[in-house]
Scaffold this motif. Structure first.
Motif, PDB file in Angstrom:
ATOM      1  N   SER A 133       4.306  -4.789  -8.291  1.00 42.99           N
ATOM      2  CA  SER A 133       3.130  -3.912  -7.869  1.00 42.99           C
ATOM      3  C   SER A 133       2.312  -3.949  -8.999  1.00 42.99           C
ATOM      4  CB  SER A 133       3.356  -2.472  -7.059  1.00 42.99           C
ATOM      5  OG  SER A 133       3.755  -1.997  -7.902  1.00 42.99           O
ATOM      6  N   GLY A 134       2.541  -3.956 -10.121  1.00 42.10           N
ATOM      7  CA  GLY A 134       1.554  -3.665 -11.088  1.00 42.10           C
ATOM      8  C   GLY A 134       1.336  -2.320 -11.434  1.00 42.10           C
ATOM      9  N   MET A 135       2.083  -1.509 -10.703  1.00 39.55           N
ATOM     10  CA  MET A 135       2.054  -0.054 -11.062  1.00 39.55           C
ATOM     11  C   MET A 135       2.648   0.149 -12.570  1.00 39.55           C
ATOM     12  SD  MET A 135       0.472   1.910  -9.018  1.00 39.55           S
ATOM     13  CE  MET A 135      -0.841   0.696  -8.798  1.00 39.55           C
ATOM     14  N   GLY A 136       3.481  -0.695 -12.930  1.00 42.32           N
ATOM     15  CA  GLY A 136       4.179  -0.327 -14.244  1.00 42.32           C
ATOM     16  C   GLY A 136       3.068  -0.499 -15.176  1.00 42.32           C
ATOM     17  N   ASP A 137       2.416  -1.553 -15.138  1.00 37.22           N
ATOM     18  CA  ASP A 137       1.311  -1.806 -16.168  1.00 37.22           C
ATOM     19  C   ASP A 137       0.248  -0.663 -16.262  1.00 37.22           C
ATOM     20  OD1 ASP A 137       2.300  -3.944 -16.782  1.00 37.22           O
ATOM     21  OD2 ASP A 137       1.333  -5.252 -15.331  1.00 37.22           O
ATOM     22  N   PHE A 138      -0.025  -0.103 -14.921  1.00 36.58           N
ATOM     23  CA  PHE A 138      -0.857   1.027 -14.876  1.00 36.58           C
ATOM     24  C   PHE A 138      -0.504   2.354 -15.502  1.00 36.58           C
ATOM     25  CE2 PHE A 138      -2.412   4.573 -12.242  1.00 36.58           C
ATOM     26  CZ  PHE A 138      -3.688   4.663 -12.437  1.00 36.58           C
ATOM     27  N   LEU A 139       0.597   2.567 -15.398  1.00 37.03           N
ATOM     28  CA  LEU A 139       1.491   3.566 -16.103  1.00 37.03           C
ATOM     29  C   LEU A 139       1.337   3.506 -17.663  1.00 37.03           C
ATOM     30  CD1 LEU A 139       2.869   6.347 -15.585  1.00 37.03           C
ATOM     31  CD2 LEU A 139       5.342   5.036 -15.453  1.00 37.03           C
ATOM     32  N   GLY A 192       7.474   4.259 -22.960  1.00 35.04           N
ATOM     33  CA  GLY A 192       9.095   3.518 -23.219  1.00 35.04           C
ATOM     34  C   GLY A 192       9.683   3.006 -21.687  1.00 35.04           C
ATOM     35  N   LEU A 193       9.605   3.952 -20.854  1.00 33.00           N
ATOM     36  CA  LEU A 193      10.060   3.851 -19.577  1.00 33.00           C
ATOM     37  C   LEU A 193       9.428   2.669 -18.512  1.00 33.00           C
ATOM     38  CD1 LEU A 193      10.978   7.438 -18.555  1.00 33.00           C
ATOM     39  CD2 LEU A 193      12.668   5.896 -19.660  1.00 33.00           C
ATOM     40  N   ALA A 194       8.248   3.006 -18.893  1.00 25.71           N
ATOM     41  CA  ALA A 194       7.185   1.793 -18.171  1.00 25.71           C
ATOM     42  C   ALA A 194       7.193   0.486 -18.526  1.00 25.71           C
ATOM     43  CB  ALA A 194       5.683   2.628 -18.130  1.00 25.71           C
ATOM     44  N   SER A 204       0.749  -1.224   0.050  1.00 25.73           N
ATOM     45  CA  SER A 204       0.057  -0.005  -0.005  1.00 25.73           C
ATOM     46  C   SER A 204       0.894   1.152  -0.113  1.00 25.73           C
ATOM     47  CB  SER A 204      -0.926  -0.219   1.160  1.00 25.73           C
ATOM     48  OG  SER A 204      -0.177  -0.219   2.418  1.00 25.73           O
ATOM     49  N   SER A 205       2.054   1.211   0.875  1.00 21.32           N
ATOM     50  CA  SER A 205       2.890   2.273   0.793  1.00 21.32           C
ATOM     51  C   SER A 205       3.447   2.653  -0.485  1.00 21.32           C
ATOM     52  CB  SER A 205       3.658   2.602   2.020  1.00 21.32           C
ATOM     53  OG  SER A 205       4.650   1.148   2.047  1.00 21.32           O
ATOM     54  N   LEU A 206       3.912   1.469  -1.107  1.00 24.13           N
ATOM     55  CA  LEU A 206       4.523   1.803  -2.417  1.00 24.13           C
ATOM     56  C   LEU A 206       3.580   2.329  -3.560  1.00 24.13           C
ATOM     57  CD1 LEU A 206       6.802   1.223  -4.398  1.00 24.13           C
ATOM     58  CD2 LEU A 206       5.766  -1.196  -4.757  1.00 24.13           C
ATOM     59  N   ILE A 207       2.332   1.731  -3.583  1.00 21.47           N
ATOM     60  CA  ILE A 207       1.144   2.359  -4.399  1.00 21.47           C
ATOM     61  C   ILE A 207       0.866   3.713  -4.088  1.00 21.47           C
ATOM     62  CG2 ILE A 207      -1.370   2.240  -4.981  1.00 21.47           C
ATOM     63  CD1 ILE A 207      -0.872  -0.854  -4.967  1.00 21.47           C
ATOM     64  N   LEU A 208       0.783   4.058  -2.833  1.00 20.52           N
ATOM     65  CA  LEU A 208       0.694   5.454  -2.376  1.00 20.52           C
ATOM     66  C   LEU A 208       1.961   6.428  -3.029  1.00 20.52           C
ATOM     67  CD1 LEU A 208      -0.586   7.958  -0.709  1.00 20.52           C
ATOM     68  CD2 LEU A 208       0.843   7.043   1.094  1.00 20.52           C
ATOM     69  N   LEU A 209       3.053   5.931  -2.743  1.00 24.78           N
ATOM     70  CA  LEU A 209       4.248   6.669  -3.231  1.00 24.78           C
ATOM     71  C   LEU A 209       4.353   6.713  -4.524  1.00 24.78           C
ATOM     72  CD1 LEU A 209       6.764   7.751  -2.102  1.00 24.78           C
ATOM     73  CD2 LEU A 209       8.090   5.524  -2.230  1.00 24.78           C
ATOM     74  N   PHE A 210       3.877   5.648  -5.454  1.00 20.05           N
ATOM     75  CA  PHE A 210       3.744   5.718  -6.755  1.00 20.05           C
ATOM     76  C   PHE A 210       2.875   6.848  -7.427  1.00 20.05           C
ATOM     77  CE2 PHE A 210       2.116   4.568 -11.012  1.00 20.05           C
ATOM     78  CZ  PHE A 210       3.466   4.707 -11.765  1.00 20.05           C
ATOM     79  N   PHE A 269       4.213  10.313  -6.950  1.00 19.12           N
ATOM     80  CA  PHE A 269       5.055  10.821  -7.810  1.00 19.12           C
ATOM     81  C   PHE A 269       4.439  10.756  -9.222  1.00 19.12           C
ATOM     82  CE2 PHE A 269       8.723   8.720  -5.505  1.00 19.12           C
ATOM     83  CZ  PHE A 269       9.460   9.895  -5.083  1.00 19.12           C
ATOM     84  N   LEU A 270       3.320   9.930  -9.578  1.00 19.66           N
ATOM     85  CA  LEU A 270       2.657   9.951 -10.917  1.00 19.66           C
ATOM     86  C   LEU A 270       2.065  11.490 -10.773  1.00 19.66           C
ATOM     87  CD1 LEU A 270       1.746   8.827 -13.237  1.00 19.66           C
ATOM     88  CD2 LEU A 270      -0.207   7.971 -12.107  1.00 19.66           C
ATOM     89  N   THR A 271       1.321  11.880  -9.727  1.00 21.28           N
ATOM     90  CA  THR A 271       0.739  13.058  -9.753  1.00 21.28           C
ATOM     91  C   THR A 271       1.822  14.057 -10.012  1.00 21.28           C
ATOM     92  OG1 THR A 271      -0.316  12.297  -7.739  1.00 21.28           O
ATOM     93  CG2 THR A 271      -1.032  14.296  -8.518  1.00 21.28           C
ATOM     94  N   SER A 272       3.003  14.226  -9.142  1.00 19.78           N
ATOM     95  CA  SER A 272       3.933  15.179  -9.362  1.00 19.78           C
ATOM     96  C   SER A 272       4.565  15.355 -10.744  1.00 19.78           C
ATOM     97  CB  SER A 272       4.985  15.243  -8.525  1.00 19.78           C
ATOM     98  OG  SER A 272       5.366  13.937  -8.071  1.00 19.78           O
TER      99      SER A 272
END
Lengths: 95, 496, 492, 81, 122, 145
Positions: free
Chosen positions: B277-283, B322-324, B208-214, B217-220
């Motif tokens: 965490s699957g956040m890469g796919d999301f991005l 590309g980065l994701a 959860s903290s990883l997702i929050l952090l991501f 960062f995604l917002t910023s």
């Protein structure tokens, strides 16, 4: 405003009653305030300062600095009154 | 991969700040002021270029100034990733300075001192972002960049410009506070904010903290790199003078966001954690949507700069996508696209500026036949359009090639399709302008000729660069080398 | 034993007496004496800070009587830190020309200089004393001086000052009652001595009430929401120089008292665990931050906006206390320093604008940016610092506060800090937009405006540069000065 | 030390305080305040604090009263509450 | 019961005085009344201190050679000193507040809090 | 408020008789502070009262000539200065602030010196209180400088 001040007063009343419940009894010679620091003043004031009036000895010597501050307060009050009420040039003498 | 102490990174940052002082002092003498700008730009480019050989050899110049917060120093380090960004930004500043001079005198703009001073501060901040050795340093320069861009956005002082400025601030400051919180969280979790290839977050971090952090960062960085739905400030900010749009919205500000993503994905969170965490796919999904939607929106824009703005939105997402993808090829493609997109997009903006200065014409529909009056400008425009669309001899092709290859490496054919469709759309919205310019007749533009050389030369140069980068990629091997090294470091989990 | 602590104060007191005396005949001499006095004090405060950094706590027994019998002056890291802020801001305030800083200079400035010096010396006295009752005396000195100085702003200021006086007296009374309870429970007035004796009495209702009364009293002085009602009027009607020193240091001193109570007199655990005082302060402060920021957005008058902004900014200090972990408290204390520079700079700018153009409403400022570039650059720096843009100092106090909140796991506080940054941005960028981007109105005041004289600009620029420098050296301040202060707090 | 003296003095104090606050004639209120101060001084003396009693009698009852009365003469004497 | 009352009643009555004073300061609209309340409030605090200083069988704290110097013979002098200071502070505050009242009356011709507010907002 | 001389001859003569005695008593109170109730504050107040009385029965114009308001402020400041110097002088001779044992008075030492120090300080307080209260009064009745 009325209900607010009423609330404040009720709260203060409760707090004060709560607080005083544990204070030393009236005129208790064994209260901490009466046994810890102040006896030293009474016992030493004549020896230290030749001043039988212990209050004066504390006021002007042991805690003379408080008294300096207190005199400064009244001095500041004088200055404050002068600052607030000082007449500007050309103003009427009196109301 | 060693580091050595060097003043050069600091100088690269400071030289334009010094220029600010020098620009502000001779307030009423344009020539003096502008010569300072040019000198600072050239000096900055020279300094950055002089660091290139050692970086190529794996020797990273580094300077630690002082502790800015206990345990965290204000430190600058020029690594392979940083120099890619630094080099392109500083090179383009030189060209943009010349162009700006021509532009502001051609229009003519007011408050030029403020204009050039803000410009210089922006470049300082960009260099700081490129060379930041840790996240706090990056944040400091990032916020400076945000603030220094604001005067440029509202430069015209019209109602639209002020409204754009407000929108810009709302978006960017929100991104800024998100970044601040993300920074604090990172520091709290990993006790360090230094960039290290492969990430610094401990492997055992909670999901959860990883997702929050991501998300933070995604917002910023997402705001700055205009990922949908956080993009709407970028088209609005096109109210700024064209060189500003050119440099800041094609090179510095938005690329700072993309660069931030590279830092976050590769050097803070780390590809491994992101993937897990699957956040890469999301991005990746988010950016793919952005690519397509922005391209579609761009098709409908009549205002040339708006069309370019949406094109920028789309192309920024190329890089982030590309980065994701976490494949070396995609990383290389993305990093190369930072440079390639910068070259081509700045050419397009320069052309738009040139057209505006000459004809005060902003809408695509009014540009029938302009190619015959301004042949050089429009040739450069055509070249750059082809490059963006990914037509082979131009540089855009190369980065797109790697990107597509990367998608195939990881078996994500849907993203390959995204790139291809978007290429078609690109061709659609850009080549239609070229067609109008050259093949539709209009007698509106008979009396106009080309713009002044100080504007023409930069845009020809950037177009030529695009072409050269595309034609002879072997002549610029260092770009590929650097990108490949970053990719292998980050994804292979190697040293810094 | 080191006399440095009293040497910070003595020049101020003596200078105020002397300035009053000679001011009866020659006003210029009073001014000179004021400047000399405060310069001496500044020197002593700097020396004190260096000595403290090298040798640790310096103690001075007034009258030669050792505590708990006499009064003790304690110059430790926290008080040295506060003292140098107070004297520095005081110095800047004093060298700022009275013509610009006050709406009208009293025909004879006799009492004014004396009162300014007494105000500063009262603040210093509160900060360096190690005695509970002595603190009260100096609290009243600075309060009295500030009541009087606020009235220089005209009739409305007198009304505002009267209300402040009533509330301030309640605050002082509560504090006095509080120390009365402590005294009658322990028998001592010395802070260090009380700290030794109090732990045995922590469960006593009297001590609980003492802590509560002191904190409420100081909460009034600190203008902690919802006890802030006196502040907006008092600070916006007061003349700019006075408002500057009040907002910059005077109210923060109350925050110092709370911190001192928490760290020295009571143990931090008492305020954190046994009594929920710190968390109460924290939540109240969080509400105050949002409230102050929103109210500031709604204001038209520049100084009134600054006053509401003070309500919000001071609540940051409260938030730092409320977090009660080292990083949070560092953020709060650092914010005292930063806010002192930012707010005094802004108020002095307000004074400069008003002196030069007579304008005081934000909407009238359109186009001033070109006319007074230096002042407005300083304003920009201060405004950015208020918003919390690095590398200005305002960023770093927020940074530590956020670190502290994250460490405490208090996400509401995090959200409050971040939201208030944005709200602050709203009201400051609104002005920046007016200054630099909006079309200048044809008001004669604006078209004829020019940069004020260097006498006005230099103090403002000094503060603006200070904002940047403090931002860059904040790590030094934090590691050398503030870490020892918060070392007592429980971590994590 | 007879506690009844203290007690009745305190009762008088409360009565005086309430009177001072409730009178609509401000001069009367000030007079009540002066009386209040005077009784406070008496109470101080009764409790053994003669110095304080002396100061309270001169400053509290004396000077304060004088200042209040001057202020009253320069302003209004009646009040609604 | 009586013992307890004797031991406590002074505090109770002082608290009552304190509340009356506070009511005067917050609840009364007339500024002079507020000041009167302020005086009552402060005096109540002073009373509290002096009350705490009493000592059964203690006499006035002036050393009498016949009584000797035993501390138990005299009441606690320290609170007296504090209250001396307090009284002076109270006088200073009252003086300054009265000066404010004079100025306010000159400016607004009323001493009523609400009326002044109305005048000010004009 | 107080414009001219109070018209009643009885009051005038009584007041003019009373004032020296009040002042004498005030000085006694200041000096007697060591041995009984009294001291600087009380004495200062009494001194101030004597001047206030003079103001009341003589009227402002005459009384201001006898005791100008500026003098009140000056006396207050001088009193404060005496107190301040009593604090700072011992520091110059190696003591603490307000440490009377280090006052440079030849021939006295120890407790005697402290006794004298207290006396000096009480005089300072008396002057300061006296001056300040007269100052406040003058300002209240609308005095001019």
């Amino acid at each position: 405003m009325k209900w607010f001040s009423a609330l404040v007063m009720v709260l203060l009343l409760a707090l004060m009653l709560y607080a005083t419940s544990d204070l030393p009894d009236h005129a208790d010679p064994q209260a901490p305030a009466n046994t810890y620091v102040s006896p030293t003043y009474i016992e030493n004031s004549v020896k230290d300062t030749h001043t039988p009036n212990v209050v004066t000895a504390i006021l002007a010597d042991y805690r003379g600095y408080d008294t300096l501050g207190e005199t400064v307060v009244i001095f500041a009050a004088g200055l404050a009154c002068a600052l607030v009420l000082m007449k500007k040039a050309g103003e009427k003498e009196d109301r | 991969m060693e580091t050595y102490y060097s003043l050069k990174p600091l100088l690269a940052v400071l030289v334009s700040l010094l220029a600010v002082v020098l620009i502000v002092i001779p307030n009423q003498r344009p020539n003096v002021r502008e010569s300072w700008t040019i000198m600072a730009a050239v000096a900055k480019f020279t300094i950055v270029l002089s660091m290139l050989p050692s970086v190529l050899q794996g020797q990273y110049p580094e300077i630690t100034l002082f502790a800015i917060s206990p345990g965290i120093s204000l430190a600058l380090k020029v690594d392979s990733l940083g120099i890619i960004f630094g080099l392109s930004a500083s090179l383009l500043w030189v060209l943009a300075s010349f162009f700006s001079i021509g532009y502001v005198r051609g229009v003519p703009e007011h408050k030029q001192t403020r204009y050039f001073a803000s410009f210089a501060i922006c470049l300082s901040a960009t260099m700081g972002i490129a060379f930041a050795a840790n996240l706090l340093t990056l944040v400091v320069f990032y916020e400076i960049l945000t603030i220094a861009t604001y005067p440029l956005v509202i430069h015209k002082e019209t109602g639209a410009a002020i409204a754009a400025g407000r929108r810009y601030l709302v978006y960017l400051l929100t991104g800024g506070v998100a970044l601040l919180l993300a920074l604090a969280l990172t520091y709290q979790i990993s006790d360090s904010v230094d960039f290290r290839a492969g990430g610094i977050l401990p492997a055992g971090i909670g999901k959860s903290s990883l997702i929050l952090l991501f998300i933070l960062f995604l917002t910023s960085f997402g705001v700055k790199s205009a990922i949908m739905p956080m993009h709407s400030w970028l088209p609005a900010a096109m109210a700024a003078p064209t060189p500003v749009s050119a440099l800041l919205h094609a090179v510095a500000v938005v690329k700072a966001g993309v660069f931030g993503f590279a830092r976050i994905i590769g050097f803070i969170i780390g590809p491994g954690l992101l993937q897990k965490s699957g956040m890469g796919d999301f991005l990746a999904a988010l950016t793919a949507i952005t690519i397509i939607v922005a391209s579609l929106v761009a098709l409908r824009q009549d205002n040339l700069k708006m069309r370019l703005a949406y094109s920028t939105v789309s192309h920024l997402s190329y890089i982030v996508l590309g980065l994701a993808l976490f494949s070396p090829s995609a990383w290389i493609g993305g990093l190369l696209h930072i440079v390639n997109h910068a070259m081509t997009k700045i050419t397009l903006f320069f052309c738009a500026g040139a057209i505006y200065v000459r004809t005060h014409c902003q809408n695509v529909s009014e540009m029938n036949g302009i190619g015959r009056q301004m042949p050089i400008t429009m040739s450069a425009f055509t070249l750059a359009s082809l490059g963006l669309a990914g037509i082979p001899p131009i540089n855009g092709f190369i980065s797109k090639w790697y990107l597509v290859q990367g998608t195939l490496d990881v078996g994500q054919t849907i993203y390959a399709a995204t790139f291809l469709i978007s290429g078609l759309l690109n061709a659609g919205y850009l080549m239609s302008i070229v067609c109008r310019a050259f093949f539709r007749g209009s007698d509106k533009f008979v009396k106009y000729g080309e713009v002044s050389p100080s504007m023409l030369i930069p845009l020809v140069l950037t177009a030529m660069f695009s072409l050269l980068l595309g034609l002879f990629p072997d002549q610029f091997p260092f770009l590929f080398q650097l990108a490949a090294r970053v990719a292998s470091n980050v994804l292979g989990g190697g040293g810094p | 034993m080191s006399s440095l602590s009293i040497l910070i104060l003595a020049p101020l007191l003596l200078a105020s007496f002397l300035a009053t005396l000679v001011g009866i005949w020659r006003l210029t001499w009073a001014y000179i004496i004021t400047i000399i006095g405060i310069a001496l004090s500044l020197a002593a405060a700097s020396a004190g800070l260096f000595r403290v950094l090298q040798e640790g706590t310096l103690r001075h027994y007034l009258g030669g009587w050792p505590p708990p019998f006499g009064i003790e002056y304690v110059l430790d890291h926290l008080s040295a830190f506060m003292a140098i802020i107070i004297v520095f801001i005081g110095f800047v305030i004093v060298i700022y020309p009275p013509g610009a800083g006050l709406y009208h200079v009293p025909r004879k400035g006799v009492p004014m200089y004396g009162l300014v010096l007494l105000l500063i010396s009262g603040l210093i006295g509160v900060v360096v004393t190690g005695d509970l009752f002595n603190l009260f005396v100096f609290l009243e000195i600075y309060s009295l001086a500030s009541y009087a100085l606020i009235t220089l702003g005209g009739n409305r200021a007198v009304v505002a000052s009267f209300r402040y006086l009533v509330l301030g007296t309640i605050a002082g009374g509560f504090y006095l009652l509080g120390i009365g309870f402590i005294y009658f429970s322990t028998g001592t007035l010395n802070m260090a001595d009380a700290a030794q004796l109090l732990p045995a009495l922590y469960s006593s209702p009297t001590v609980v009430a003492a802590a509560a009364l002191i904190v409420i009293g100081m909460g009034i002085k600190l203008a902690l929401f919802p006890l802030h009602v006196w502040l907006p009027d008092a600070h916006s009607y007061a003349p700019p120089v006075i408002a500057a020193i009040l907002a910059a240091v005077q109210i923060e001193v109350a925050g110092y008292v709370i911190v001192r109570m928490m760290l020295t007199v009571f143990r931090p655990e008492y305020f954190i665990e046994i009594l929920p005082i710190t968390s109460a302060i924290g939540w109240v402060a969080a509400a105050g931050i949002i409230f102050g920021s929103l109210m500031a957005i709604a204001q038209k008058d520049f100084k009134r906006m600054l006053a509401y902004s003070t309500v919000a900014q001071v609540a940051y200090v409260g938030l730092g206390i409320g977090l009660a972990n080292p990083l949070g408290l560092i953020g709060g204390l650092l914010h005292i320093l930063n806010h002192a520079f930012m707010k005094s700079c802004l108020f002095l700018i307000a004074g400069g604008i008003r002196f030069q153009t007579g304008l005081h409403e934000v909407s009238q400022f359109a186009g001033l940016g070109r006319k007074m570039p230096l002042m407005m650059t300083a304003f920009t720096v201060a405004a950015l610092s208020m918003v919390g843009i690095p590398p200005t100092c305002g960023f770093f106090s927020k940074w530590y506060l956020i670190l502290g909140s994250v460490e405490a796991g208090n996400w509401v506080f995090v959200a409050v800090i971040l939201t208030s940054s944005l709200l602050t941005a709203v009201y400051f960028f609104r002005i920046l937009e007016k200054l630099f981007a909006a079309p200048p109105n044809d008001d004669e005041a604006v078209t004829k405006a020019t940069e004020p004289s260097p006498k006005i600009v230099v103090p403002i620029l000094v503060l603006a540069i200070g904002i940047l420098v403090l931002g860059l050296i904040n790590a030094l301040i934090v590691t050398r000065v503030l870490w020892p202060v918060v070392a007592l707090l429980p971590t994590g | 030390m007879i506690w009844q003296i203290d007690f009745w003095l305190l009762v008088i104090l409360i009565v005086a305080a309430v009177t001072a606050l409730s009178l609509h004639d401000l001069l009367g209120a000030v007079a009540a305040l002066a009386a209040y101060s005077f009784f406070v001084a008496l109470l101080f003396a009764q409790m053994g604090a003669i110095d304080v009693a002396f100061v309270e009698a001169t400053l509290g009852a004396g000077i304060t009263g004088v200042l209040f009365i001057i202020a009253l003469f320069l302003t209004k004497r009646r009040t609604e509450d | 019961m009586v013992e307890l009352f004797i031991a406590r009643y002074v505090y109770l009555m002082i608290v009552v005085l304190l509340i009356i004073g506070l009511y005067g300061m917050l609840g009364k609209r007339n500024l002079l009344k507020k000041l009167i309340g302020m005086n009552i409030f402060q005096t109540a605090i002073f009373l509290f201190f002096i009350e705490g200083a009493t000592k059964a069988g203690g006499s006035v704290p002036v050393i009498d050679q016949q009584l000797g110097m035993a501390a138990a013979q005299y009441v606690n002098p320290l609170p007296h000193v504090l209250i001396l200071t307090g009284i002076v502070v109270g006088l200073a505050l009252t003086g300054v507040a009265l000066a404010f009242i004079l100025v306010i009356y000159r400016a607004y011709n009323t001493l009523d809090d609400k009326a002044i507010m109305k005048e000010m907002s004009k | 408020m107080i414009r001219q001389r109070y018209q009643s001859i009885i009051i005038q003569s009584i007041c003019s008789l009373l004032i020296p005695f009040i002042q004498l008593f005030a000085i006694y109170v200041i000096l007697h502070g060591h041995y009984g109730p009294g001291g600087g504050f009380q004495g200062g107040v009494l001194l101030a009262v004597s001047v206030l009385l003079q103001r009341l029965y003589l009227g402002k114009e005459v009384a201001y000539q006898k005791f100008p308001p500026k003098l009140a402020l000056a006396l207050g400041a001088v009193g404060m200065l005496i107190f301040g110097l009593a604090g700072i002088v011992p520091m110059a001779f190696g003591g603490s602030f307000l440490d009377y044992a280090y006052l440079p008075l030849p021939g006295v030492s120890g407790a005697e010196l402290r006794y004298l120090g207290i006396l000096i300080v009480e005089l300072g307080i008396g002057l300061a209180v006296f001056g300040t209260l007269v100052l406040i009064f003058d300002n209240f009745i609308g005095g001019r400088w």
